[in-house]
Design a protein around this motif. Structure first.
Motif, PDB file in Angstrom:
ATOM      1  N   ARG A  17      15.217 -11.454   0.400  1.00 58.50           N
ATOM      2  CA  ARG A  17      14.876 -10.415   1.350  1.00 58.50           C
ATOM      3  C   ARG A  17      14.414  -9.149   0.611  1.00 58.50           C
ATOM      4  O   ARG A  17      14.965  -8.792  -0.416  1.00 58.50           O
ATOM      5  N   ALA A  18      13.421  -8.558   1.141  1.00 59.20           N
ATOM      6  CA  ALA A  18      12.936  -7.307   0.551  1.00 59.20           C
ATOM      7  C   ALA A  18      13.971  -6.212   0.780  1.00 59.20           C
ATOM      8  O   ALA A  18      14.369  -5.944   1.914  1.00 59.20           O
ATOM      9  N   ARG A  19      14.413  -5.586  -0.292  1.00 56.81           N
ATOM     10  CA  ARG A  19      15.454  -4.572  -0.189  1.00 56.81           C
ATOM     11  C   ARG A  19      14.874  -3.228   0.232  1.00 56.81           C
ATOM     12  O   ARG A  19      15.558  -2.410   0.807  1.00 56.81           O
ATOM     13  N   PHE A  20      13.606  -2.981  -0.087  1.00 58.66           N
ATOM     14  CA  PHE A  20      12.983  -1.728   0.281  1.00 58.66           C
ATOM     15  C   PHE A  20      11.618  -2.012   0.905  1.00 58.66           C
ATOM     16  O   PHE A  20      10.883  -2.883   0.463  1.00 58.66           O
ATOM     17  N   LYS A  21      11.289  -1.223   1.905  1.00 59.85           N
ATOM     18  CA  LYS A  21       9.997  -1.371   2.529  1.00 59.85           C
ATOM     19  C   LYS A  21       8.934  -0.651   1.702  1.00 59.85           C
ATOM     20  O   LYS A  21       9.213   0.383   1.089  1.00 59.85           O
ATOM     21  N   PRO A  22       7.727  -1.178   1.680  1.00 57.54           N
ATOM     22  CA  PRO A  22       6.651  -0.473   0.971  1.00 57.54           C
ATOM     23  C   PRO A  22       6.424   0.911   1.565  1.00 57.54           C
ATOM     24  O   PRO A  22       6.520   1.115   2.778  1.00 57.54           O
ATOM     25  N   ILE A  23       6.122   1.877   0.693  1.00 59.73           N
ATOM     26  CA  ILE A  23       5.898   3.251   1.121  1.00 59.73           C
ATOM     27  C   ILE A  23       4.408   3.519   1.166  1.00 59.73           C
ATOM     28  O   ILE A  23       3.695   3.267   0.192  1.00 59.73           O
ATOM     29  N   PRO A  24       3.887   4.036   2.263  1.00 60.06           N
ATOM     30  CA  PRO A  24       2.453   4.348   2.333  1.00 60.06           C
ATOM     31  C   PRO A  24       2.075   5.407   1.295  1.00 60.06           C
ATOM     32  O   PRO A  24       2.855   6.329   1.009  1.00 60.06           O
ATOM     33  N   PHE A  25       0.881   5.283   0.766  1.00 64.38           N
ATOM     34  CA  PHE A  25       0.434   6.228  -0.268  1.00 64.38           C
ATOM     35  C   PHE A  25       0.325   7.645   0.279  1.00 64.38           C
ATOM     36  O   PHE A  25       0.487   8.615  -0.467  1.00 64.38           O
ATOM     37  N   ARG A  26       0.086   7.780   1.581  1.00 65.32           N
ATOM     38  CA  ARG A  26      -0.044   9.112   2.159  1.00 65.32           C
ATOM     39  C   ARG A  26       1.253   9.903   2.039  1.00 65.32           C
ATOM     40  O   ARG A  26       1.236  11.146   2.083  1.00 65.32           O
ATOM     41  N   LEU A  27       2.394   9.211   1.898  1.00 66.65           N
ATOM     42  CA  LEU A  27       3.667   9.897   1.710  1.00 66.65           C
ATOM     43  C   LEU A  27       3.894  10.294   0.257  1.00 66.65           C
ATOM     44  O   LEU A  27       4.705  11.175  -0.028  1.00 66.65           O
ATOM     45  N   ILE A  28       3.193   9.633  -0.658  1.00 64.80           N
ATOM     46  CA  ILE A  28       3.391   9.886  -2.085  1.00 64.80           C
ATOM     47  C   ILE A  28       2.418  10.927  -2.612  1.00 64.80           C
ATOM     48  O   ILE A  28       2.769  11.725  -3.496  1.00 64.80           O
ATOM     49  N   ALA A  29       1.201  10.942  -2.077  1.00 62.07           N
ATOM     50  CA  ALA A  29       0.146  11.801  -2.619  1.00 62.07           C
ATOM     51  C   ALA A  29       0.548  13.275  -2.698  1.00 62.07           C
ATOM     52  O   ALA A  29       0.343  13.917  -3.739  1.00 62.07           O
ATOM     53  N   PRO A  30       1.137  13.880  -1.636  1.00 66.90           N
ATOM     54  CA  PRO A  30       1.523  15.297  -1.758  1.00 66.90           C
ATOM     55  C   PRO A  30       2.568  15.530  -2.840  1.00 66.90           C
ATOM     56  O   PRO A  30       2.547  16.561  -3.522  1.00 66.90           O
ATOM     57  N   ASN A  31       3.488  14.577  -3.015  1.00 66.30           N
ATOM     58  CA  ASN A  31       4.497  14.732  -4.062  1.00 66.30           C
ATOM     59  C   ASN A  31       3.876  14.690  -5.454  1.00 66.30           C
ATOM     60  O   ASN A  31       4.340  15.369  -6.368  1.00 66.30           O
ATOM     61  N   VAL A  32       2.838  13.873  -5.615  1.00 64.58           N
ATOM     62  CA  VAL A  32       2.152  13.805  -6.902  1.00 64.58           C
ATOM     63  C   VAL A  32       1.537  15.163  -7.242  1.00 64.58           C
ATOM     64  O   VAL A  32       1.615  15.638  -8.385  1.00 64.58           O
ATOM     65  N   ILE A  33       0.933  15.801  -6.243  1.00 59.37           N
ATOM     66  CA  ILE A  33       0.346  17.118  -6.467  1.00 59.37           C
ATOM     67  C   ILE A  33       1.430  18.132  -6.834  1.00 59.37           C
ATOM     68  O   ILE A  33       1.248  18.973  -7.725  1.00 59.37           O
TER      69      ILE A  33
END
Length: 287
Positions: A17-33
């Motif tokens: 079973r997948a322990r974590f759901k994939p995270i959309p890139f739109r949620l990561i992009a602002p954090n990268v900046i």
């Protein structure tokens, strides 16, 4: 008993079973900046130690620009979150409290010895207190809608940009580093006071949401002229922007007081003045 002791089947492959759901890139992009801005602030501290004062200043300015981008990108992508807001506040403290204060210390405040270091500590602590207050005000449900156009106190990025005015003057030929340490110290204390004060500063969040058609081309030309001047004479333009920004604070206060009186007169006595949205001085800026 078969339920208690199921048969062992070595050929059977159990699906994991997948322990974590994939995270959309739109949620990561602002954090990268936000992390890029944090790296620039930390790099500015290294550069100023190496004697590259101008490059260190530019790093902090770019970090301030990225701080304005990440929140708007998060809202555009619908990727705002509490995690992003906290990460942004921590990054702001490092970039605009610690790194900015350290650059100013190496630049000229070290001439004031212990008093200069106290000024650096005051600036850093003022930024921390201002950001902590901002995080608390995010959850305030009682702020009227019109107040979203104002910051409570000077925002952290603007505080860093204005605090570096002595650096801009030094780069355009004013001998601040040779003779201006006491004045720089008093000026930094003044900026620290503005960040933790409750003086309303205009945010301009709704400025330009609707632009008359006949003003579109003049605005394009003005943007091109300002951009050209900024590239050709960066520190001269920055010094003028800082002076204009400080001069407009009394205008912002007067506008805020007028709107406050109009709002108080429009609300019947005894009824809470709840705005339609929990508009703090900023929306949680990113994911």
């Amino acid at each position: 008993m078969s339920d208690l002791f199921p048969p062992f089947e070595p050929e059977r492959v159990e699906t994991k079973r997948a322990r974590f759901k994939p995270i959309p890139f739109r949620l990561i992009a602002p954090n990268v900046i936000t992390l890029l801005a944090l790296c620039l602030g930390l790099t500015a501290m290294r550069l100023v130690v190496e004697g590259k004062l101008e490059t260190a200043t530019i790093c902090i300015l770019i970090a301030a620009a990225l701080d304005g981008v990440d929140g708007r990108l998060a809202r555009l992508l619908k990727g705002t979150s509490r995690f992003g807001a906290e990460l942004d506040s921590l990054s702001d403290f490092v970039n605009f409290g610690v790194a900015t204060g350290y650059v100013l210390w190496v630049f000229v405040l070290h001439d004031l010895k212990s008093f200069g270091w106290i000024i650096v500590l005051t600036l850093a602590c003022a930024m921390a207190l201002r950001l902590a207050r901002f995080n608390v005000m995010i959850d305030d449900p009682n702020r009227p809608e019109w107040q979203k156009n104002f910051f409570v106190g000077m925002p952290a990025p603007a505080g860093a940009i204005t605090a570096m005015l002595p650096l801009y003057l030094q780069f355009i030929g004013v001998p601040v580093q040779d003779y201006g340490a006491p004045f720089v110290g008093l000026y930094i204390l003044f900026i620290a006071f503005l960040t933790i004060s409750r003086i309303p500063c205009y945010a301009g969040k709704t400025l330009g949401t609707r632009i008359p058609r006949d003003q579109v081309l003049p605005i394009f030309v003005a943007v091109v002229i300002v951009a050209g001047l900024l590239f050709a004479y960066p520190f001269e333009v920055l010094a003028l922007i800082v002076v204009a920004y400080l001069a407009l604070i009394p205008v912002s206060v007067a506008r805020y007081r007028k709107l406050e009186r109009e709002h108080a007169a429009a609300v019947p006595a005894g009824i809470p003045a709840n705005g339609p949205t929990p508009a703090a001085e900023e929306v949680p800026p990113q994911a």
